[in-house]
Design a protein around this motif. Structure first.
Motif, PDB file in Angstrom:
ATOM      1  N   THR A 103       0.826  -1.207   0.000  1.00 28.40           N
ATOM      2  CA  THR A 103       0.000   0.000   0.000  1.00 28.40           C
ATOM      3  C   THR A 103       0.864   1.262   0.000  1.00 28.40           C
ATOM      4  N   VAL A 104       0.231   2.352  -0.411  1.00 31.51           N
ATOM      5  CA  VAL A 104       0.920   3.651  -0.400  1.00 31.51           C
ATOM      6  C   VAL A 104       1.330   4.021   1.026  1.00 31.51           C
ATOM      7  N   SER A 105       0.453   3.780   1.975  1.00 29.66           N
ATOM      8  CA  SER A 105       0.753   4.140   3.367  1.00 29.66           C
ATOM      9  C   SER A 105       1.940   3.350   3.895  1.00 29.66           C
ATOM     10  N   ARG A 106       2.092   2.097   3.449  1.00 29.31           N
ATOM     11  CA  ARG A 106       3.242   1.293   3.909  1.00 29.31           C
ATOM     12  C   ARG A 106       4.542   1.891   3.392  1.00 29.31           C
ATOM     13  N   VAL A 107       4.558   2.319   2.141  1.00 30.15           N
ATOM     14  CA  VAL A 107       5.757   2.955   1.598  1.00 30.15           C
ATOM     15  C   VAL A 107       6.034   4.267   2.321  1.00 30.15           C
ATOM     16  N   GLN A 108       4.998   5.030   2.615  1.00 30.18           N
ATOM     17  CA  GLN A 108       5.161   6.316   3.285  1.00 30.18           C
ATOM     18  C   GLN A 108       5.770   6.166   4.681  1.00 30.18           C
ATOM     19  N   ARG A 109       5.495   5.045   5.323  1.00 33.03           N
ATOM     20  CA  ARG A 109       6.019   4.836   6.688  1.00 33.03           C
ATOM     21  C   ARG A 109       7.497   4.461   6.698  1.00 33.03           C
ATOM     22  N   ASN A 110       8.046   4.147   5.548  1.00 32.57           N
ATOM     23  CA  ASN A 110       9.441   3.717   5.492  1.00 32.57           C
ATOM     24  C   ASN A 110      10.357   4.876   5.881  1.00 32.57           C
ATOM     25  N   PRO A 111      11.122   4.735   6.982  1.00 31.70           N
ATOM     26  CA  PRO A 111      11.970   5.851   7.438  1.00 31.70           C
ATOM     27  C   PRO A 111      13.049   6.252   6.445  1.00 31.70           C
ATOM     28  N   THR A 112      13.548   5.288   5.664  1.00 37.93           N
ATOM     29  CA  THR A 112      14.562   5.626   4.654  1.00 37.93           C
ATOM     30  C   THR A 112      13.953   6.506   3.586  1.00 37.93           C
ATOM     31  N   VAL A 113      12.731   6.196   3.171  1.00 38.72           N
ATOM     32  CA  VAL A 113      12.043   7.013   2.172  1.00 38.72           C
ATOM     33  C   VAL A 113      11.813   8.419   2.714  1.00 38.72           C
ATOM     34  N   LYS A 114      11.365   8.517   3.964  1.00 36.41           N
ATOM     35  CA  LYS A 114      11.137   9.828   4.579  1.00 36.41           C
ATOM     36  C   LYS A 114      12.401  10.668   4.570  1.00 36.41           C
ATOM     37  N   THR A 115      13.513  10.040   4.944  1.00 33.34           N
ATOM     38  CA  THR A 115      14.795  10.761   4.995  1.00 33.34           C
ATOM     39  C   THR A 115      15.219  11.227   3.617  1.00 33.34           C
ATOM     40  N   GLU A 116      15.086  10.329   2.630  1.00 34.72           N
ATOM     41  CA  GLU A 116      15.507  10.657   1.266  1.00 34.72           C
ATOM     42  C   GLU A 116      14.636  11.778   0.684  1.00 34.72           C
ATOM     43  N   ILE A 117      13.337  11.748   0.964  1.00 33.62           N
ATOM     44  CA  ILE A 117      12.430  12.793   0.464  1.00 33.62           C
ATOM     45  C   ILE A 117      12.823  14.153   1.039  1.00 33.62           C
ATOM     46  N   LYS A 118      13.121  14.175   2.340  1.00 36.79           N
ATOM     47  CA  LYS A 118      13.521  15.427   2.988  1.00 36.79           C
ATOM     48  C   LYS A 118      14.856  15.922   2.445  1.00 36.79           C
ATOM     49  N   MET A 119      15.794  15.008   2.258  1.00 37.33           N
ATOM     50  CA  MET A 119      17.131  15.368   1.793  1.00 37.33           C
ATOM     51  C   MET A 119      17.083  15.996   0.408  1.00 37.33           C
ATOM     52  N   ARG A 120      16.158  15.533  -0.425  1.00 35.36           N
ATOM     53  CA  ARG A 120      16.063  16.027  -1.804  1.00 35.36           C
ATOM     54  C   ARG A 120      14.997  17.109  -1.972  1.00 35.36           C
ATOM     55  N   ASN A 121      14.431  17.562  -0.857  1.00 36.33           N
ATOM     56  CA  ASN A 121      13.408  18.620  -0.890  1.00 36.33           C
ATOM     57  C   ASN A 121      12.224  18.238  -1.775  1.00 36.33           C
ATOM     58  N   PHE A 122      11.793  16.986  -1.636  1.00 39.48           N
ATOM     59  CA  PHE A 122      10.680  16.487  -2.438  1.00 39.48           C
ATOM     60  C   PHE A 122       9.342  16.540  -1.686  1.00 39.48           C
ATOM     61  N   GLU A 123       9.319  17.199  -0.507  1.00 42.47           N
ATOM     62  CA  GLU A 123       8.113  17.134   0.319  1.00 42.47           C
ATOM     63  C   GLU A 123       6.860  17.576  -0.440  1.00 42.47           C
ATOM     64  N   ALA A 124       6.980  18.631  -1.234  1.00 41.95           N
ATOM     65  CA  ALA A 124       5.806  19.160  -1.935  1.00 41.95           C
ATOM     66  C   ALA A 124       5.483  18.390  -3.204  1.00 41.95           C
ATOM     67  N   ASN A 125       6.523  17.967  -3.924  1.00 39.85           N
ATOM     68  CA  ASN A 125       6.319  17.295  -5.209  1.00 39.85           C
ATOM     69  C   ASN A 125       7.223  16.073  -5.302  1.00 39.85           C
ATOM     70  N   ILE A 126       6.700  14.938  -4.913  1.00 38.41           N
ATOM     71  CA  ILE A 126       7.475  13.702  -4.934  1.00 38.41           C
ATOM     72  C   ILE A 126       7.287  13.008  -6.280  1.00 38.41           C
ATOM     73  N   PRO A 127       8.337  12.825  -7.065  1.00 43.89           N
ATOM     74  CA  PRO A 127       8.189  12.054  -8.300  1.00 43.89           C
ATOM     75  C   PRO A 127       7.703  10.636  -7.976  1.00 43.89           C
ATOM     76  N   LEU A 128       6.733  10.147  -8.719  1.00 47.17           N
ATOM     77  CA  LEU A 128       6.167   8.835  -8.423  1.00 47.17           C
ATOM     78  C   LEU A 128       7.225   7.737  -8.533  1.00 47.17           C
TER      79      LEU A 128
END
Length: 346
Positions: A103-128
């Protein structure tokens, strides 16, 4: 297939000492030990494109540079299958099927994904494509039935997703996919080599790297400006080795033989640390020693790289042959996957 190792690198630039300490050195050791039935090392160019889609030329050029780093560091195409991720279409197919099992929510809970999104400033627009890379990574691992994945602790959440997908697939369809285990670095130094500026991570974007391909002069320029102990203002002052990048690098690279060759005043690193802690030892002396250690370590790689650079078409020939070998394995696994999913119509 027995015991299988799979690991890889994102081709976003030349490899640096952090890559070597964190993964490349261990790969060469595992390859030469011969304890595994097969070893795959791949160029994760598809994953690199998830946050570099507008600059494909950067990825293309980096494929050549990373391959040169691999070979000059000791990866042997006679022992290890070296391949390019994008040239295995079965990976995209398996990724699509695995996406239905998470599920999408399972991927969202992944701490590595969260860190990578923040590091790349993707919070507003995350490429699918970027958001889905944990599933793509699971496909990389499971398509080749890897039993072991050498990785840092920060990748454990990714391996957890892979294991969940394996179990779900095998439960719903048939026991086709193999559950992988993570192989963590053997020591703390290998887990994270700091940048030359003392920041926690060596990173191309921060400009704090020593590259495997750096010249002797480039290494000295970087070592000379390296972060040490900000409280060690005078030679006579007691110094701290903890958090001191020079000593972290010496922990990672120096040997007792280096002291015999370059600084016989000390028998080993422990003696050097003791002197630095009590005071009376200048930073520049330590940096000059570290420079000798690193350059001696890198020189054989420079020599091999210079030879390899004379025939770049052969580098691509090596990758092509490895990719063909990898595709044979991928095709076999996908036959089993389609049969298990009952989509082998013809």
């Amino acid at each position: 297939m027995g015991k299988v190792i799979l690991t890889g690198d994102r081709p976003t630039g030349k490899l640096h000492l952090g890559h070597y300490v964190g993964s490349l050195r261990r790969r060469v050791e595992l390859q030469n030990a011969g304890d595994y039935d097969r070893m795959f090392v791949f160029m994760a160019d598809v994953q690199a494109l998830t946050d570099n889609a507008d600059n494909p030329e950067k990825i293309r050029q980096s494929v050549t540079q990373v391959a040169l780093d691999w070979l000059s560091a000791g990866l042997d195409p006679a022992k290890t299958i070296l391949f390019i991720q994008s040239q295995i279409p079965e990976l995209a197919e398996l990724t699509t099927y695995l996406m239905n099992l998470i599920t999408v929510s399972r991927v969202q809970r992944n701490p590595t994904v969260k860190t990578e999104i923040k590091m790349r400033n993707f919070e507003a627009n995350i490429p699918l494509g970027f958001f889905c890379y944990p599933v793509s990574q699971a496909a990389d691992i499971t398509l080749f039935k890897a039993t072991t994945v050498p990785a840092g602790e920060d990748q454990e959440p990714m391996l957890e997703v892979t294991r969940e997908l394996v179990n779900r697939f095998n439960h719903i369809y048939a026991p086709v996919l193999v559950e992988p285990n993570i192989m963590l670095p053997e020591n703390l130094t290998a887990r994270r080599l700091p940048g030359t500026d003392g920041k926690e991570k060596m990173s191309k974007s921060l400009g704090n790297c020593i590259y495997l391909s750096d010249s002797a002069e480039e290494v000295w320029q970087k070592v000379r400006s390296m972060y040490t102990d900000p409280t060690h203002l005078n030679v006579s002052d007691p110094g701290h080795v903890e958090g001191n990048a020079v000593f972290t690098y010496l922990d990672a690279f120096s040997t007792d033989a280096d002291f015999q060759n370059f600084w016989p005043e000390y028998q080993n690193l422990d003696e050097l640390k003791e002197h630095y802690r009590r005071g009376g030892l200048g930073d520049m002396k330590c940096k000059k020693f570290l420079n000798q250690v690193i350059n001696q370590f890198l020189e054989p790689m420079r020599v091999r790289r210079a030879e390899l650079e004379k025939d770049i078409p052969e580098i691509y020939n090596i990758l092509k042959k490895g990719t063909e070998q990898a595709r044979e394995v991928a095709a076999q696994t996908m036959d089993e996957v389609r049969r298990a999913m009952q989509i082998n119509y013809f």
